[in-house]
Motif scaffolding. Structure first.
Motif, PDB file in Angstrom:
ATOM      1  N   GLY A   1       0.836  -1.188   0.000  1.00  0.00           N
ATOM      2  CA  GLY A   1       0.000   0.000   0.000  1.00  0.00           C
ATOM      3  C   GLY A   1       0.876   1.245   0.000  1.00  0.00           C
ATOM      4  N   ILE A   2       0.543   2.209  -0.860  1.00  0.00           N
ATOM      5  CA  ILE A   2       1.342   3.430  -0.969  1.00  0.00           C
ATOM      6  C   ILE A   2       0.398   4.623  -0.994  1.00  0.00           C
ATOM      7  N   GLY A   3       0.719   5.640  -0.203  1.00  0.00           N
ATOM      8  CA  GLY A   3      -0.103   6.837  -0.195  1.00  0.00           C
ATOM      9  C   GLY A   3       0.292   7.771   0.925  1.00  0.00           C
TER      10      GLY A   3
ATOM     11  N   GLN B   1      -3.409  -2.054   9.460  1.00  0.00           N
ATOM     12  CA  GLN B   1      -4.207  -2.035   8.240  1.00  0.00           C
ATOM     13  C   GLN B   1      -3.418  -1.511   7.050  1.00  0.00           C
ATOM     14  N   ARG B   2      -3.888  -1.855   5.861  1.00  0.00           N
ATOM     15  CA  ARG B   2      -3.253  -1.380   4.641  1.00  0.00           C
ATOM     16  C   ARG B   2      -3.559   0.110   4.433  1.00  0.00           C
ATOM     17  N   VAL B   3      -2.627   0.800   3.778  1.00  0.00           N
ATOM     18  CA  VAL B   3      -2.853   2.196   3.416  1.00  0.00           C
ATOM     19  C   VAL B   3      -4.112   2.271   2.560  1.00  0.00           C
ATOM     20  N   GLY B   4      -5.004   3.186   2.899  1.00  0.00           N
ATOM     21  CA  GLY B   4      -6.235   3.375   2.140  1.00  0.00           C
ATOM     22  C   GLY B   4      -7.399   2.537   2.608  1.00  0.00           C
ATOM     23  N   GLU B   5      -7.187   1.666   3.600  1.00  0.00           N
ATOM     24  CA  GLU B   5      -8.260   0.797   4.072  1.00  0.00           C
ATOM     25  C   GLU B   5      -8.752   1.188   5.463  1.00  0.00           C
ATOM     26  N   ASP B   6      -8.447   2.406   5.882  1.00  0.00           N
ATOM     27  CA  ASP B   6      -8.961   2.910   7.156  1.00  0.00           C
ATOM     28  C   ASP B   6      -9.316   4.383   6.972  1.00  0.00           C
ATOM     29  N   SER B   7      -9.895   4.979   7.997  1.00  0.00           N
ATOM     30  CA  SER B   7     -10.376   6.352   7.889  1.00  0.00           C
ATOM     31  C   SER B   7      -9.277   7.407   8.016  1.00  0.00           C
TER      32      SER B   7
END
Length: 148
Positions: free
Chosen positions: A35-37, A48-54
């Protein structure tokens, strides 16, 4: 500046993105789920993976979804020069259409998440980038704290 990242979970850079247009690269040394961001600088959701949480925004790359293999270079562009802020990506100098991420609010830091035995190298320094930053973007400038 370059960092080797291994293990499972999310890693956050130690400085928020303050420039209008920032660029960094992730070189895959062992494929897996990557995950990248960007993320808020919080210790919550580190599993959690980047982008899969608030608290984070990004894209998860893998062998299946984006044909990521050892040696693949993923460029991450963060653009907050206009509203809304946007994160977009290159793989080996090819712009990935349909992967733009929007919706982030407030201060954020570069973020990487690894799962499924992935390992990566993250490059922030212009001397270490494998590819040239896209026009208008520059490597991340880490903020400095000064005491007077």
């Amino acid at each position: 500046m370059y960092f080797g990242v291994t293990g499972e979970g999310k890693a956050l850079a130690n400085s928020q993105l303050v420039q209008d247009r920032a660029y960094f690269e992730v070189k895959v040394t062992k494929p897996g789920s990557i995950g990248i961001g960007v993320s808020k600088n919080t210790q919550e959701h580190l599993k959690q993976r980047v982008g899969e949480d608030s608290e984070s925004w990004g894209v998860v790359f893998s062998k299946a979804s984006h044909k990521v293999k050892e040696g693949t270079v993923i460029g991450c562009m963060f653009d907050q020069s206009d509203f809304p802020a946007v994160v977009s990506y290159f793989i080996d100098e090819e712009l990935l259409e349909g992967t733009k991420v929007i919706g982030m609010r407030g201060p954020v830091v570069p973020a990487i998440s690894l799962h499924d035995s992935a390992d990566v190298e993250v490059m922030f320094d212009s001397q270490l980038l494998e590819k040239s930053p896209p026009s208008g973007f520059s490597p991340i400038i880490f903020s400095q704290n000064f005491m007077f």
